[in-house]
Write a protein that holds these residues in place. Sequence first.
Motif, PDB file in Angstrom:
ATOM      1  N   ASP A  55      25.718-118.618 -53.422  1.00  0.00           N
ATOM      2  CA  ASP A  55      26.355-118.641 -51.719  1.00  0.00           C
ATOM      3  C   ASP A  55      27.289-119.231 -51.279  1.00  0.00           C
ATOM      4  OD1 ASP A  55      25.394-116.169 -51.285  1.00  0.00           O
ATOM      5  OD2 ASP A  55      23.570-116.570 -50.490  1.00  0.00           O
ATOM      6  N   ASP A  56      26.903-121.352 -51.451  1.00  0.00           N
ATOM      7  CA  ASP A  56      27.694-122.306 -51.873  1.00  0.00           C
ATOM      8  C   ASP A  56      29.005-122.056 -51.974  1.00  0.00           C
ATOM      9  OD1 ASP A  56      25.517-122.760 -49.372  1.00  0.00           O
ATOM     10  OD2 ASP A  56      24.459-124.150 -50.874  1.00  0.00           O
ATOM     11  N   LEU A  57      29.018-121.486 -53.063  1.00  0.00           N
ATOM     12  CA  LEU A  57      29.970-121.381 -54.375  1.00  0.00           C
ATOM     13  C   LEU A  57      31.032-120.264 -53.727  1.00  0.00           C
ATOM     14  CD1 LEU A  57      28.990-122.557 -57.675  1.00  0.00           C
ATOM     15  CD2 LEU A  57      30.331-123.885 -56.290  1.00  0.00           C
ATOM     16  N   LEU A  58      30.396-119.500 -52.741  1.00  0.00           N
ATOM     17  CA  LEU A  58      31.694-118.859 -52.514  1.00  0.00           C
ATOM     18  C   LEU A  58      32.129-118.435 -51.119  1.00  0.00           C
ATOM     19  CD1 LEU A  58      29.652-115.157 -53.954  1.00  0.00           C
ATOM     20  CD2 LEU A  58      32.039-115.844 -54.572  1.00  0.00           C
ATOM     21  N   ASP A  59      30.953-119.840 -50.198  1.00  0.00           N
ATOM     22  CA  ASP A  59      32.071-119.835 -48.891  1.00  0.00           C
ATOM     23  C   ASP A  59      32.851-120.607 -49.232  1.00  0.00           C
ATOM     24  OD1 ASP A  59      29.400-117.650 -48.070  1.00  0.00           O
ATOM     25  OD2 ASP A  59      28.169-119.110 -47.381  1.00  0.00           O
ATOM     26  N   VAL A  60      32.124-121.444 -49.581  1.00  0.00           N
ATOM     27  CA  VAL A  60      33.602-122.545 -49.524  1.00  0.00           C
ATOM     28  C   VAL A  60      35.374-122.069 -49.688  1.00  0.00           C
ATOM     29  CG1 VAL A  60      34.411-124.579 -51.033  1.00  0.00           C
ATOM     30  CG2 VAL A  60      31.821-124.475 -50.460  1.00  0.00           C
ATOM     31  N   SER A  61      34.310-121.406 -51.210  1.00  0.00           N
ATOM     32  CA  SER A  61      36.272-120.708 -51.793  1.00  0.00           C
ATOM     33  C   SER A  61      36.474-119.817 -50.378  1.00  0.00           C
ATOM     34  CB  SER A  61      35.533-119.849 -52.780  1.00  0.00           C
ATOM     35  OG  SER A  61      36.747-119.123 -52.966  1.00  0.00           O
ATOM     36  N   ARG A  62      35.798-119.488 -49.423  1.00  0.00           N
ATOM     37  CA  ARG A  62      36.307-118.416 -48.398  1.00  0.00           C
ATOM     38  C   ARG A  62      36.709-119.150 -47.770  1.00  0.00           C
ATOM     39  NH1 ARG A  62      32.295-114.305 -49.964  1.00  0.00           N
ATOM     40  NH2 ARG A  62      30.548-115.603 -48.611  1.00  0.00           N
ATOM     41  N   ILE A  63      36.211-120.155 -47.151  1.00  0.00           N
ATOM     42  CA  ILE A  63      36.194-121.228 -46.112  1.00  0.00           C
ATOM     43  C   ILE A  63      37.718-121.844 -46.117  1.00  0.00           C
ATOM     44  CG2 ILE A  63      35.837-123.538 -44.879  1.00  0.00           C
ATOM     45  CD1 ILE A  63      33.010-122.703 -44.689  1.00  0.00           C
ATOM     46  N   THR A  64      38.059-122.459 -47.661  1.00  0.00           N
ATOM     47  CA  THR A  64      39.133-123.333 -48.355  1.00  0.00           C
ATOM     48  C   THR A  64      40.238-122.308 -47.674  1.00  0.00           C
ATOM     49  OG1 THR A  64      37.849-124.367 -49.811  1.00  0.00           O
ATOM     50  CG2 THR A  64      40.164-124.259 -50.563  1.00  0.00           C
ATOM     51  N   ARG A  65      40.312-120.670 -48.647  1.00  0.00           N
ATOM     52  CA  ARG A  65      40.894-119.629 -47.894  1.00  0.00           C
ATOM     53  C   ARG A  65      41.202-119.181 -46.602  1.00  0.00           C
ATOM     54  NH1 ARG A  65      39.552-115.534 -50.654  1.00  0.00           N
ATOM     55  NH2 ARG A  65      37.380-116.034 -50.773  1.00  0.00           N
ATOM     56  N   GLY A  66      40.242-119.132 -46.175  1.00  0.00           N
ATOM     57  CA  GLY A  66      40.704-119.179 -44.825  1.00  0.00           C
ATOM     58  C   GLY A  66      40.172-117.758 -43.999  1.00  0.00           C
ATOM     59  N   ALA A  67      39.339-117.624 -45.329  1.00  0.00           N
ATOM     60  CA  ALA A  67      39.036-115.835 -45.369  1.00  0.00           C
ATOM     61  C   ALA A  67      37.283-115.728 -44.668  1.00  0.00           C
ATOM     62  CB  ALA A  67      38.901-115.369 -47.129  1.00  0.00           C
ATOM     63  N   LEU A  68      36.446-117.380 -44.556  1.00  0.00           N
ATOM     64  CA  LEU A  68      35.460-116.988 -43.846  1.00  0.00           C
ATOM     65  C   LEU A  68      35.313-116.521 -42.229  1.00  0.00           C
ATOM     66  CD1 LEU A  68      32.398-116.776 -44.133  1.00  0.00           C
ATOM     67  CD2 LEU A  68      32.516-119.082 -43.436  1.00  0.00           C
ATOM     68  N   SER A  69      35.254-115.554 -41.791  1.00  0.00           N
ATOM     69  CA  SER A  69      35.189-114.950 -40.290  1.00  0.00           C
ATOM     70  C   SER A  69      33.353-115.100 -40.144  1.00  0.00           C
ATOM     71  CB  SER A  69      35.771-113.582 -40.437  1.00  0.00           C
ATOM     72  OG  SER A  69      35.226-112.999 -40.844  1.00  0.00           O
ATOM     73  N   LEU A  70      33.552-115.474 -38.640  1.00  0.00           N
ATOM     74  CA  LEU A  70      32.066-115.341 -38.359  1.00  0.00           C
ATOM     75  C   LEU A  70      31.757-114.357 -37.654  1.00  0.00           C
ATOM     76  CD1 LEU A  70      31.804-118.995 -35.934  1.00  0.00           C
ATOM     77  CD2 LEU A  70      31.097-118.194 -38.904  1.00  0.00           C
ATOM     78  N   ARG A  71      30.323-113.585 -37.538  1.00  0.00           N
ATOM     79  CA  ARG A  71      30.424-112.774 -36.638  1.00  0.00           C
ATOM     80  C   ARG A  71      29.158-112.865 -36.029  1.00  0.00           C
ATOM     81  NH1 ARG A  71      29.616-111.550 -42.376  1.00  0.00           N
ATOM     82  NH2 ARG A  71      30.883-109.396 -43.103  1.00  0.00           N
ATOM     83  N   LYS A  72      29.955-113.278 -35.240  1.00  0.00           N
ATOM     84  CA  LYS A  72      29.023-114.288 -33.015  1.00  0.00           C
ATOM     85  C   LYS A  72      28.474-112.942 -32.730  1.00  0.00           C
ATOM     86  CE  LYS A  72      31.873-118.101 -32.712  1.00  0.00           C
ATOM     87  NZ  LYS A  72      32.601-118.481 -31.826  1.00  0.00           N
ATOM     88  N   GLU A  73      27.291-112.877 -32.336  1.00  0.00           N
ATOM     89  CA  GLU A  73      25.948-112.745 -31.289  1.00  0.00           C
ATOM     90  C   GLU A  73      25.761-113.293 -29.884  1.00  0.00           C
ATOM     91  OE1 GLU A  73      23.812-109.947 -33.343  1.00  0.00           O
ATOM     92  OE2 GLU A  73      23.682-111.391 -35.126  1.00  0.00           O
ATOM     93  N   ALA A  74      24.734-112.317 -29.187  1.00  0.00           N
ATOM     94  CA  ALA A  74      24.044-113.907 -28.944  1.00  0.00           C
ATOM     95  C   ALA A  74      22.573-113.860 -29.749  1.00  0.00           C
ATOM     96  CB  ALA A  74      23.088-113.062 -27.399  1.00  0.00           C
TER      97      ALA A  74
END
Length: 561
Positions: free
Chosen positions: A250-269
């Motif tokens: 999961d860490d590897l995938l998250d790093v890849s997504r952040i590097t590519r600007g593909a990670l978006s947050l799902r914000k809620e209260a």
Amino acid sequence: MPPFGTLAVPQSEDRAVLLAYTVVGTLLLVTGQQLAKVARRAGRAEAATRDAADHLLQVERDARHRFDVALNSAGVPFFIVTPVVRDGQVTELRWDYLNEAAAQLFNEGSGVVIGSSTSYVRPAGWDADILLERLAPLAAQRHGRDAFDVRVQGGNGEQWFHVVAASLDGSVVAWFGDVTARVRAEQALAEADRRKDEFLATLAHELRNPLAPIRQVAEILEQPGLTDGRRKWCTTLLRRQSAAMALLLDDLLDVSRITRGALSLRKEAVALKEAIDDAVETARPMLDGKGHELVVKLPARPVHLEADRLRLSQVIANLLTNAAKYTQPGGHIELTATADEAEIVLSVGDNGIGIEPDKLSAIFSMFSQVNPDHHRQGGLGIGLALSKSLIELHGGRLTASSAGKDKGSCFSIHLPANCRVVPPEMPTRDALAIPSSIKTRRILVVDDNVDAADAMTALLELEGHEVRTVYSGEEAVEILSRYSPEVILLDLGLPGMSGLDVARHIRATPSMKDVTLVAITGWGQPQDRARTADAGFDFHFTKPVDVGQLSQAIEGAVASA
């Protein structure tokens, strides 16, 4: 012109003298005229020579001016040096020319540069020996050329200059430029390449770690006569080790997504306590496995944030597992959360191996390791870099501090106060689901609708709470001087002093900072919830208030007290 008169000369001797004077005078006159012509021609020649000299001098001045303008407008430092020869050897170099860009590199206290020796006057931080060693040989050549880098330790730290020099009639001309950015980029690339190699080696190591016990457990499960206890132990181990592998991936995938600007947050209260509970649950196997003591300190009032619950919990869990990993067995780890008007801070402190001062600035870099012996401690060196990126996506920052080696460390998540929100109303719960036993609290009810206030008071008293009731904002402020409620149910549409004004007054009173404020109103649009959040309310309920939701809010306030 006719003669003025006649002159009688009776003596023949006088006439001879007069004749001689006349002849000589005539010759002198003719000669004078010729000399005057020659003088005029000489004057004209001298004037022409002087004009030619002035013209040549002006041409030289113009050429020098164009030379200076060209070299100064280039913006690149340029200089000319001439060797000083003593006993047949070059002992020093003399500055003969500097353009403006080069002159700016000299300290103001250098005095006169032109004509000075490079041994005594030179750009700040430059080494005289290097200049002499690299430039002096060029002066003895007709078509010599050299290019080299010079490392300078100046007032702005380490700098690098690239020098291009060439021979010029016994002197040396040179251009040089600041290439610090290029050198640092090359160094960063080399460092990144080294870290990449280390990362791949660490990744292979980390993936083998869980694979080894998984393979062994598979063999155990094949053995006959396996007891239920042993089978349960095998199942628990398989789950724990497979979860460890999943976290790595999961860490590897998250790093890849952040590097590519593909990670978006799902914000809620998100309730801060719930995010922390999720993180503690994730880190619990590591904490228990090393016998650490974990202390969690939360604000007395419930705190809700607009955040991605999964990502926020992921960061907190990462800080907890890092603390557990780099703290000796039986250590102490403390998770503290605070919230004020400026920011919300979550800190994870430990009494572990600490971080040396020279490593603090690098620990958030990709593939970095807190401890050089990373194979013993485990980890890919991407957790902190990933956590930093996730917190920055939330508009916050991640910081680290340590008193030094073996003195523990503290990592803090700083989130802006504007991410704090009032939680949305929960789905209506069945009355039977309301807990039959709720810890009693001191509650103040404020509502200008007397019937509504009294009905609410009666309901709360039936649940065992101690309740006071007032019917205006002014009365609420007055009663707070002699009554200290733990929860305040506050109507917003009060005559005179509104509920928002009362809330602001309460939040400005230090002794009331931990009171749980619940807004009771007929307004429930997003902008209305934003107003109550800004005023300091913890909950926002629209009328008619669901009893189950209200009880849960009071229950939450009790749990966080």
